[in-house]
Design an enzyme around this catalytic site. Structure first.
Site, PDB file in Angstrom:
ATOM      1  N   CYS A   1      12.331  85.786  77.973  1.00 38.69           N
ATOM      2  CA  CYS A   1      13.504  85.924  77.133  1.00 38.69           C
ATOM      3  C   CYS A   1      13.856  84.553  76.559  1.00 38.69           C
ATOM      4  O   CYS A   1      13.941  83.565  77.285  1.00 38.69           O
ATOM      5  CB  CYS A   1      14.677  86.464  77.948  1.00 38.69           C
ATOM      6  SG  CYS A   1      16.147  86.701  76.942  1.00 38.69           S
ATOM      7  N   GLY A   2      14.048  84.490  75.282  1.00 40.89           N
ATOM      8  CA  GLY A   2      14.405  83.227  74.667  1.00 40.89           C
ATOM      9  C   GLY A   2      13.241  82.540  73.984  1.00 40.89           C
ATOM     10  O   GLY A   2      13.355  81.422  73.543  1.00 40.89           O
TER      11      GLY A   2
END
Length: 169
Positions: free
Chosen positions: A23-24
Site C-alpha cells: 500500500c502506498g
C-alpha cells in the site's frame, strides 16, 4: 496466530509474519524510456492520491517524505550547475545524489569531508555541491523543527587508466 490470506504457510526460512503490503506504492513510466513532463505530472498525481496510506503522524502536515524517482534530467542539471561553477561532463558520465545534511556548519563540513574521503577512496571525484532550493512554507511544525539541509552532489565517472601497451618480441 493471525491468519495470513494468500500467503504460503511458514516453512524453512520463510515466515508470512514478515510479509508487508505494498500500500502506498505507485508506478508510472513510458515503456520506451522516453522522458516527458506528462510522466512527471502523472507521478505527482499518484502521490496526491496516496494520502490514504497513513504516512503522517500527529502533525497532519508532516508526511513521510515520499517522492518520485526520475531519470537524470541532464539539460536541467547542466544549467543549474553552471550557476554554481560546476562543469558537468556529458550525460551518462557522472552521477548525482541528494544528501540530507545537518544544518550546523561544523557538522555539515564533517559529513561532507567523510563523503569526499569515501568518494576519493573509490577512485571518483566530486565535481561540486549544489544547495537545493526548498519551499518549506507548507510543511508541519514537526518537519520544520527537524528539517535538514538538502544538497546535491555531483560525482565524476571513474575513468580507468588506458591499457598498458606491451611490445611483442
Amino acid at each position: 496466530m493471525a491468519k495470513y490470506n494468500n500467503f504460503p504457510k511458514k516453512q524453512g526460512l520463510y515466515d508470512p509474519a514478515f510479509e508487508h503490503d505494498s500500500c502506498g506504492v505507485g508506478f508510472v513510466c513510458n515503456v520506451k524510456g522516453k522522458k516527458s513532463n506528462a510522466i512527471i505530472k502523472q507521478g505527482l498525481e499518484v502521490l496526491r492520491r496516496l494520502s490514504h496510506r497513513g504516512a503522517t503522524g500527529a502533525d497532519p502536515k508532516t508526511g513521510d517524505g515520499a517522492g518520485i524517482l526520475i531519470q537524470i534530467p541532464h539539460e536541467f542539471f547542466k544549467k543549474a550547475c553552471e550557476i554554481h561553477g560546476i562543469d558537468l561532463p556529458d550525460a551518462g558520465e557522472y552521477g548525482t545524489g541528494m544528501v540530507f545534511l545537518p544544518t550546523g556548519q561544523k557538522e555539515k563540513r564533517f559529513c561532507k569531508d567523510i563523503f569526499r574521503k569515501v568518494i576519493q577512496e573509490n577512485g571518483q571525484t566530486i565535481l561540486g555541491w549544489r544547495e537545493i532550493p526548498v519551499n518549506s512554507s507548507s510543511i508541519g511544525k514537526t518537519a520544520r523543527d527537524t528539517q535538514p539541509a538538502i544538497e546535491q552532489v555531483f560525482i565524476a565517472q571513474n575513468t580507468p587508466p588506458p591499457p598498458t601497451r606491451c611490445k611483442i618480441l
